[in-house]
Motif scaffolding. Structure first.
Motif, mmCIF file in Angstrom:
data_model
loop_
_atom_site.group_PDB
_atom_site.id
_atom_site.type_symbol
_atom_site.label_atom_id
_atom_site.label_comp_id
_atom_site.label_asym_id
_atom_site.label_seq_id
_atom_site.Cartn_x
_atom_site.Cartn_y
_atom_site.Cartn_z
ATOM 1 N N PRO A 16 12.451 13.982 7.553
ATOM 2 C CA PRO A 16 13.285 13.527 6.736
ATOM 3 C C PRO A 16 13.168 12.856 5.241
ATOM 4 C CG PRO A 16 13.003 12.010 8.196
ATOM 5 C CD PRO A 16 11.866 13.461 8.381
ATOM 6 N N ALA A 17 11.519 12.865 5.036
ATOM 7 C CA ALA A 17 10.853 12.440 3.542
ATOM 8 C C ALA A 17 11.155 13.404 2.546
ATOM 9 C CB ALA A 17 8.842 12.258 4.303
ATOM 10 N N GLY A 18 11.652 14.797 3.173
ATOM 11 C CA GLY A 18 11.334 16.376 1.950
ATOM 12 C C GLY A 18 12.126 15.622 1.280
ATOM 13 N N GLY A 19 14.243 15.748 1.801
ATOM 14 C CA GLY A 19 15.217 15.965 1.077
ATOM 15 C C GLY A 19 14.966 14.335 0.556
ATOM 16 N N TRP A 20 13.936 13.238 1.117
ATOM 17 C CA TRP A 20 14.215 12.247 0.025
ATOM 18 C C TRP A 20 13.756 12.417 -1.316
ATOM 19 C CZ3 TRP A 20 11.112 7.261 -1.366
ATOM 20 C CH2 TRP A 20 11.891 6.489 -1.744
ATOM 21 N N VAL A 21 12.899 13.305 -1.192
ATOM 22 C CA VAL A 21 11.801 12.668 -2.310
ATOM 23 C C VAL A 21 12.514 13.490 -3.509
ATOM 24 C CG1 VAL A 21 9.598 14.537 -2.869
ATOM 25 C CG2 VAL A 21 9.464 12.635 -0.838
ATOM 26 N N ALA A 22 12.662 15.101 -3.052
ATOM 27 C CA ALA A 22 13.356 15.943 -3.203
ATOM 28 C C ALA A 22 14.710 15.236 -4.439
ATOM 29 C CB ALA A 22 14.464 17.059 -3.372
ATOM 30 N N ALA A 23 15.505 14.379 -4.087
ATOM 31 C CA ALA A 23 16.302 13.254 -4.082
ATOM 32 C C ALA A 23 15.680 12.437 -5.573
ATOM 33 C CB ALA A 23 16.979 12.562 -3.422
ATOM 34 N N VAL A 24 14.792 11.965 -5.106
ATOM 35 C CA VAL A 24 14.253 10.982 -6.432
ATOM 36 C C VAL A 24 13.620 11.587 -7.752
ATOM 37 C CG1 VAL A 24 12.913 8.795 -6.242
ATOM 38 C CG2 VAL A 24 13.801 9.449 -4.403
ATOM 39 N N ARG A 25 12.620 12.173 -7.249
ATOM 40 C CA ARG A 25 12.868 13.140 -8.192
ATOM 41 C C ARG A 25 13.756 13.684 -9.197
ATOM 42 N NH1 ARG A 25 13.267 18.769 -9.307
ATOM 43 N NH2 ARG A 25 12.878 19.485 -7.106
#
Length: 231
Positions: A16-25
């Motif tokens: 689930p880290a991937g989607g959050w990293v993309a959102a923050v970026r």
């Protein structure tokens, strides 16, 4: 020296880290190429992380630095990368009701998706067992003196809860989507790096009255949490 590559998540489940990293970026306005350069990794490695593949801790730490995350954001990213718990075990409502009944102030016990499991005898107003605390708060948003703040805090706590479990919490994604639609501040809080995930006490205004809310873990597992109005 570049950071180690990414690898599949055990069991084949996407991280689930991937989607959050993309959102923050995206919230920061950076491209994948810019973020990868800041992190000292390849664009392909960042793309793999955002697609849900697990990276080595040093890689995720580099990404956290590149995204300029604060302590709360780094803690959230670490939990998303390696959640400490399996799926939450449903609590026994009757047992919870007995535990919370004697609390002298309005209090609600909620599960990870904000469903109300039990209330204290003093909780004559507000959501009842079987309803959803976030749905109730959203429906009453005109009564909050600062609804954007309340919505963003609800989203921040939802974000924190989502990072505790290796599997998605049933119903939480629906609550998050509803909050995002109801408040721009809440939507931004989901992808923000600088949001206090777990404040224990805060003062809010409801119908022009100041209320102190106390948030506490209820038992050993964050599958149940206690929300109390202390004054």
């Amino acid at each position: 020296m570049s950071a180690p590559p990414v690898s599949p998540r055990p069991g084949g489940c996407p991280s689930p880290a991937g989607g959050w990293v993309a959102a923050v970026r995206r919230a920061a306005g950076w491209t994948q190429a810019e973020t990868a350069l800041r992190a000292g990794i390849t664009v392909r490695a960042l793309q793999a992380v955002e697609a849900g593949r697990v990276a080595w801790p040093v890689t995720m730490a580099a990404i956290g630095t590149a995204l300029d995350l604060d302590t709360a954001g780094r803690r959230h990213l670490a939990r998303l990368t390696d959640p400490p718990r399996q799926a939450p075990v449903p609590a026994d409502p009757d047992h919870l009701a007995r535990m919370v009944a004697a609390i002298a102030v309005p209090a609600w016990v909620v599960d990870p998706a904000w469903n109300v499991l039990a209330t204290s005898a003093a909780s004559r107003r507000g959501p009842r067992p079987g309803t959803n605390l976030v749905v109730w708060a959203t429906s009453a948003r005109r009564a909050w003196d600062d609804w954007p703040h309340v919505a963003s805090q609800l989203m921040a706590r939802s974000r924190a809860v989502s990072s505790w479990y290796a599997e998605p919490v049933p119903g939480l994604s629906t609550v998050v989507a509803d909050l995002a639609r109801a408040s721009r501040d809440a939507a931004e809080a989901w992808s923000a790096g600088r949001v206090a995930d777990t404040p224990h006490q805060e003062v809010v205004g409801y119908r022009r009255r100041q209320l102190t809310l106390l948030w506490a873990q209820f038992g050993d597992d964050p599958a149940t949490r206690l929300v109390m109005v202390t004054d």
